[in-house]
Scaffold this motif. Structure first.
Motif, PDB file in Angstrom:
ATOM      1  N   ILE A 285     -14.007   8.887  67.440  1.00 39.13           N
ATOM      2  CA  ILE A 285     -13.309   7.927  66.802  1.00 39.13           C
ATOM      3  C   ILE A 285     -11.987   8.409  66.280  1.00 39.13           C
ATOM      4  CG2 ILE A 285     -13.123   6.124  64.950  1.00 39.13           C
ATOM      5  CD1 ILE A 285     -16.031   5.870  65.185  1.00 39.13           C
ATOM      6  N   GLY A 286     -11.786   9.469  65.560  1.00 34.15           N
ATOM      7  CA  GLY A 286     -10.704   9.982  64.938  1.00 34.15           C
ATOM      8  C   GLY A 286      -9.662  10.320  66.235  1.00 34.15           C
ATOM      9  N   GLY A 310       0.946  16.609  64.302  1.00 31.03           N
ATOM     10  CA  GLY A 310      -0.422  16.699  64.503  1.00 31.03           C
ATOM     11  C   GLY A 310      -1.071  18.205  64.081  1.00 31.03           C
ATOM     12  N   ALA A 311      -0.067  19.073  64.327  1.00 30.25           N
ATOM     13  CA  ALA A 311      -0.561  20.550  64.197  1.00 30.25           C
ATOM     14  C   ALA A 311      -0.724  20.657  62.697  1.00 30.25           C
ATOM     15  CB  ALA A 311       0.376  21.429  64.758  1.00 30.25           C
ATOM     16  N   ILE A 312       0.064  20.117  61.845  1.00 26.94           N
ATOM     17  CA  ILE A 312       0.245  20.309  60.262  1.00 26.94           C
ATOM     18  C   ILE A 312      -1.124  19.723  59.916  1.00 26.94           C
ATOM     19  CG2 ILE A 312       1.095  19.625  58.189  1.00 26.94           C
ATOM     20  CD1 ILE A 312       4.005  19.977  59.657  1.00 26.94           C
ATOM     21  N   GLY A 313      -1.605  18.422  60.256  1.00 25.11           N
ATOM     22  CA  GLY A 313      -2.564  17.552  59.946  1.00 25.11           C
ATOM     23  C   GLY A 313      -3.717  18.589  60.514  1.00 25.11           C
ATOM     24  N   SER A 315      -4.421  21.907  60.437  1.00 22.88           N
ATOM     25  CA  SER A 315      -4.620  22.830  59.592  1.00 22.88           C
ATOM     26  C   SER A 315      -5.045  22.574  58.294  1.00 22.88           C
ATOM     27  CB  SER A 315      -3.376  23.713  59.500  1.00 22.88           C
ATOM     28  OG  SER A 315      -3.270  24.585  60.922  1.00 22.88           O
ATOM     29  N   LEU A 316      -4.375  21.394  57.705  1.00 18.13           N
ATOM     30  CA  LEU A 316      -4.593  21.005  56.232  1.00 18.13           C
ATOM     31  C   LEU A 316      -6.003  20.350  56.302  1.00 18.13           C
ATOM     32  CD1 LEU A 316      -1.452  19.022  55.389  1.00 18.13           C
ATOM     33  CD2 LEU A 316      -2.161  20.940  54.438  1.00 18.13           C
ATOM     34  N   PHE A 317      -6.446  19.502  57.207  1.00 13.55           N
ATOM     35  CA  PHE A 317      -8.037  19.039  57.042  1.00 13.55           C
ATOM     36  C   PHE A 317      -8.916  19.981  57.649  1.00 13.55           C
ATOM     37  CE2 PHE A 317      -4.829  15.282  57.460  1.00 13.55           C
ATOM     38  CZ  PHE A 317      -5.055  14.910  56.036  1.00 13.55           C
ATOM     39  N   ALA A 318      -8.763  20.944  58.446  1.00 15.11           N
ATOM     40  CA  ALA A 318      -9.678  21.840  58.630  1.00 15.11           C
ATOM     41  C   ALA A 318      -9.693  22.523  57.212  1.00 15.11           C
ATOM     42  CB  ALA A 318      -9.210  22.724  59.944  1.00 15.11           C
ATOM     43  N   ALA A 319      -8.782  23.017  56.718  1.00  8.22           N
ATOM     44  CA  ALA A 319      -9.125  23.971  55.503  1.00  8.22           C
ATOM     45  C   ALA A 319      -9.762  23.168  54.488  1.00  8.22           C
ATOM     46  CB  ALA A 319      -7.471  24.154  55.011  1.00  8.22           C
ATOM     47  N   ASP A 320      -9.381  21.920  54.185  1.00 10.95           N
ATOM     48  CA  ASP A 320     -10.020  21.163  53.367  1.00 10.95           C
ATOM     49  C   ASP A 320     -11.413  20.959  53.554  1.00 10.95           C
ATOM     50  OD1 ASP A 320      -9.553  19.642  50.721  1.00 10.95           O
ATOM     51  OD2 ASP A 320     -10.500  18.018  51.675  1.00 10.95           O
ATOM     52  N   LEU A 321     -11.846  20.843  54.755  1.00 15.97           N
ATOM     53  CA  LEU A 321     -13.130  20.920  55.170  1.00 15.97           C
ATOM     54  C   LEU A 321     -13.910  21.792  54.586  1.00 15.97           C
ATOM     55  CD1 LEU A 321     -15.018  19.016  56.960  1.00 15.97           C
ATOM     56  CD2 LEU A 321     -14.367  20.354  58.691  1.00 15.97           C
ATOM     57  N   TYR A 322     -13.476  23.160  54.950  1.00  8.96           N
ATOM     58  CA  TYR A 322     -14.146  24.447  54.240  1.00  8.96           C
ATOM     59  C   TYR A 322     -14.107  23.909  52.747  1.00  8.96           C
ATOM     60  CZ  TYR A 322     -14.211  28.754  51.832  1.00  8.96           C
ATOM     61  OH  TYR A 322     -14.351  29.761  51.135  1.00  8.96           O
ATOM     62  N   PHE A 323     -13.141  23.901  51.693  1.00  6.51           N
ATOM     63  CA  PHE A 323     -13.399  23.458  50.430  1.00  6.51           C
ATOM     64  C   PHE A 323     -14.388  22.403  50.123  1.00  6.51           C
ATOM     65  CE2 PHE A 323      -9.170  25.496  50.802  1.00  6.51           C
ATOM     66  CZ  PHE A 323      -9.336  26.881  49.863  1.00  6.51           C
ATOM     67  N   ALA A 324     -14.207  21.294  50.890  1.00  7.62           N
ATOM     68  CA  ALA A 324     -15.274  20.050  50.757  1.00  7.62           C
ATOM     69  C   ALA A 324     -16.640  20.677  50.878  1.00  7.62           C
ATOM     70  CB  ALA A 324     -14.857  19.015  51.561  1.00  7.62           C
ATOM     71  N   LEU A 355      -9.583  12.576  59.720  1.00  6.13           N
ATOM     72  CA  LEU A 355      -8.202  12.835  59.768  1.00  6.13           C
ATOM     73  C   LEU A 355      -8.007  14.253  60.504  1.00  6.13           C
ATOM     74  CD1 LEU A 355      -7.273  12.063  56.280  1.00  6.13           C
ATOM     75  CD2 LEU A 355      -6.947  10.703  57.788  1.00  6.13           C
ATOM     76  N   LEU A 356      -8.722  15.177  60.493  1.00  2.94           N
ATOM     77  CA  LEU A 356      -8.538  16.308  61.580  1.00  2.94           C
ATOM     78  C   LEU A 356      -8.318  15.671  62.955  1.00  2.94           C
ATOM     79  CD1 LEU A 356     -10.491  19.557  60.998  1.00  2.94           C
ATOM     80  CD2 LEU A 356      -9.656  18.736  63.313  1.00  2.94           C
ATOM     81  N   SER A 357      -9.332  14.977  63.368  1.00  4.57           N
ATOM     82  CA  SER A 357      -9.311  14.702  64.777  1.00  4.57           C
ATOM     83  C   SER A 357      -8.200  13.401  64.731  1.00  4.57           C
ATOM     84  CB  SER A 357     -10.729  14.046  65.017  1.00  4.57           C
ATOM     85  OG  SER A 357     -11.160  13.069  64.142  1.00  4.57           O
ATOM     86  N   VAL A 358      -7.719  12.770  63.903  1.00  2.00           N
ATOM     87  CA  VAL A 358      -6.628  11.827  64.306  1.00  2.00           C
ATOM     88  C   VAL A 358      -5.502  12.710  64.522  1.00  2.00           C
ATOM     89  CG1 VAL A 358      -5.097  10.257  62.969  1.00  2.00           C
ATOM     90  CG2 VAL A 358      -7.599   9.712  62.872  1.00  2.00           C
ATOM     91  N   ALA A 359      -5.356  14.126  63.631  1.00  2.85           N
ATOM     92  CA  ALA A 359      -4.052  14.784  63.877  1.00  2.85           C
ATOM     93  C   ALA A 359      -4.210  15.270  65.365  1.00  2.85           C
ATOM     94  CB  ALA A 359      -4.237  15.794  62.756  1.00  2.85           C
TER      95      ALA A 359
END
Length: 455
Positions: A285-286, A310-313, A315-324, A355-359
Motif C-alpha cells: 500500500i505504501g 524519496g531517498a531521504i525518506g 533512510s530515515l524510516f529504515a533507521a527508525d524501523l531499527y529503533f522501533a 512511510l518507508l515504502s511511500v518514500a
C-alpha cells in the motif's frame, strides 16, 4: 496509437482517467494479472512444499524456497538482453498476446506438476514463469512512452508501479490461502493459475497496436555481449545510466525488506503468519500510495527532484524501523493481528514501514519516467532490459549481504539499520554523479517546477 494521435489527444485532468482508455487500461490489467499469477504460482508452490513436504518426497522446504527464488530470477540474467531486442523489433501488442498465450501453456504444465506432485515439473514451470516475466518486462515499460503524452508519463508510471505491488500482494495472499486448503490445495492453485492466465490473455487481446521502433534490427542472440553493449550505450548518457542504477538500488532495498518479513515477524515481533501478510500489505500500500502521489507532487512533469526526497525518506524510516524494533518484546504464543495491534510500539513499526515504502514509491516513479523519456525510442526496450539484468544482480547481492550479516549474528533490525546507512551512501554517490537530482530537489522545495529535458 501513433505518435501523432498520442500527442494530439485531449489532456486529462487526472491520471486515473487513463483507466478508462483503451490505450492504457487493457495493458494495465494484462500486466496486473501477470504479476498476480507470478506470485500465486511461486507462493503457492513454496507453501505446498512447506506444509505438505511429504507429498514431494520430504524435500527441505527452506532450501527449496531459496531454489524457487533463484530459478525465477535466473531468466532475467540470461534472457533480458534478448527480450529487449525483441521488444524493439516487433509490435508490442503482438508480443503481449504471444507472451500471455505462453503463460496459459505454462500453467497447464504447472497443473500437471501440482496434481502429480512432480517437483521437477514445478521447478521447470518456475523457470518458464521467470522467462515469461523476462519477455514481458521490456514491453511493459517501453509501451508507456509510445502511448502516453509527456504530461501523462509520471501518472501512468505511478499507476503501473502501484498496480504491480498490489498485484504482488494479491498473488501472495491468494497463493498462500489456496495452498492451505489441505488435499484441495493443489487443485485450487491449478484452477486459479489457469483462470488468471486466461483472463490476462483476454485483456491482452484488447491492447492496441504498437509499431516497432526498430523493425530492421538484427538480433544479437549472445546475451552477454548484448548486455555489455546496452550498458555501454546507457553509460554514454550519465543521467540515464545513474537512473538505471538508482532503480536497481531500490530493488536491493526492497528485496532486503521483503525476504526478511517472515523472520522479522516471528523472531523480532513475536507475531504469526497473519501479521506477515499485514506487513506485506502495508509495504504494498505504501509503494502504491507513493507512486500515485508522484503526479501531484511533480505537477504532471518528469521531476528528478523527487528522487532525493524519496531517498531521504527511505533512510530515515529504515533507521527508525531499527529503533522501533528494539522496543518490541515477546514471550509465549505468537501474536495474531488483534494482539499485535494492541501494543503501541507495533504501530510505530507499521508507520515506519508504511512511510518507508511511500518514500520508495516517490523515489522510483521519476526514475522510470526519466529512463523512458531520455532513452532513444529505437533502444528504449533494450535499456529496460539492461535495467532488469541490473535489478536481478542487485537482488542477488542483497541476499548475499543478508546471509553474510546473519552469519556474523547481525539481527534483522540490524540489517535494516545497515541498509539505511548504505542507502544514504549509495544514493548520495548517485546524486554527486548527477548534480541535476539535488539541484532539482532544491528547486522543487522552493516551489519551482519544470519538465526534465529530454536528453
Amino acid at each position: 496509437m501513433s505518435e501523432l494521435s498520442r500527442e494530439t489527444s485531449p489532456p486529462h485532468h487526472s491520471q486515473y482517467a487513463l483507466m478508462r482508455e483503451r490505450r492504457f487500461a487493457p495493458f494495465f490489467w494484462t500486466l496486473f494479472l501477470g504479476a498476480t499469477n507470478d506470485n500465486i504460482f511461486k507462493v503457492g508452490f513454496t507453501s505446498l512444499l512447506t506444509f505438505d513436504a511429504a507429498a514431494f518426497g520430504h524435500v527441505d522446504a527452506q532450501s527449496a524456497a531459496f531454489i524457487i527464488s533463484a530459478i525465477f530470477i535466473l531468466p532475467f540474467v540470461l534472457f533480458s538482453a534478448t527480450s529487449g531486442q525483441i521488444a524493439d523489433k516487433y509490435d508490442k501488442a503482438t508480443l503481449t498476446r504471444l507472451v500471455k498465450t505462453f503463460e496459459i501453456a505454462i500453467m497447464v504444465l504447472g497443473t500437471i506438476g501440482y496434481l502429480t506432485h512432480a517437483l521437477g515439473v514445478l521447478y521447470v514451470c518456475t523457470f518458464l514463469m521467470g522467462t515469461h516475466s523476462t519477455l514481458f518486462g521490456p514491453v511493459k515499460y517501453a509501451y508507456l512512452p509510445q502511448h502516453l503524452r509527456a504530461d501523462e508519463l509520471v501518472g501512468g508510471n505511478g499507476i503501473v508501479e502501484s498496480g504491480t505491488f498490489i498485484a504482488i500482494l494479491v498473488g501472495t495472499i491468494a497463493g498462500g490461502e489456496a495452498a492451505s486448503l489441505g488435499t484441495h490445495g493443489a487443485l485450487t492453485l491449478s484452477v486459479c493459475c489457469i483462470g488468471v492466465a486466461i483472463a490476462g490473455r483476454a485483456c491482452a487481446g484488447r491492447v492496441p497496436a504498437s509499431p516497432p521502433p526498430a523493425n530492421d534490427l538484427a538480433i544479437n542472440w549472445n546475451p552477454f555481449s548484448e548486455t555489455w553493449r546496452n550498458l555501454k550505450l546507457a553509460a554514454v548518457d550519465r543521467t540515464l545510466f545513474v537512473s538505471l542504477l538508482g532503480i536497481s538500488w531500490l530493488w536491493f532495498v526492497g528485496a532486503t525488506l521483503l525476504t526478511s518479513f517472515f523472520s522479522f515477524a516471528k523472531d523480532v515481533l513475536g507475531a504469526n503468519a497473519d501479521v506477515v501478510t499485514m506487513l506485506l500489505a502495508t509495504f504494498s500500500i505504501g509503494i502504491g500510495a507513493g507512486s500515485l502521489l508522484c503526479e501531484r507532487l511533480s505537477h504532471r512533469r518528469v521531476e528528478p527532484g523527487l528522487v532525493p526526497l524519496g531517498a531521504i525518506g527511505m533512510s530515515l524510516f529504515a533507521a527508525d524501523l531499527y529503533f522501533a524494533s528494539q522496543q518490541a518484546s515477546h514471550a509465549g504464543a505468537l501474536l495474531g493481528i488483534g494482539a499485535f495491534l494492541a501494543r503501541g510500539v507495533h504501530w510505530r513499526v507499521l508507520i515506519d514501514l508504511l512511510l518507508l515504502s511511500v518514500a520508495g514509491g516517490i523515489y522510483s516513479v521519476p526514475l522510470y519516467a526519466m529512463i523512458q523519456s531520455r532513452s532513444a525510442p529505437t533502444h528504449r526496450a533494450r535499456m529496460i532490459a539492461a535495467n532488469n539484468i541490473l535489478n536481478a544482480l542487485f537482488m542477488i547481492v542483497s541476499s548475499l549481504m543478508a546471509l553474510a550479516l546473519t552469519a556474523v549474528h547481525v539481527s534483522i533490525p540490524g540489517i535494516y539499520l545497515v541498509t539505511a546507512a548504505l542507502n544514504a551512501v549509495v544514493t548520495g554517490a548517485l546524486f554527486i554523479a548527477v548534480p541535476e537530482f539535488p539541484r532539482r530537489f532544491a528547486s522543487w522545495l522552493r516551489g519551482e517546477t519544470r519538465a526534465a529535458s529530454p536528453r
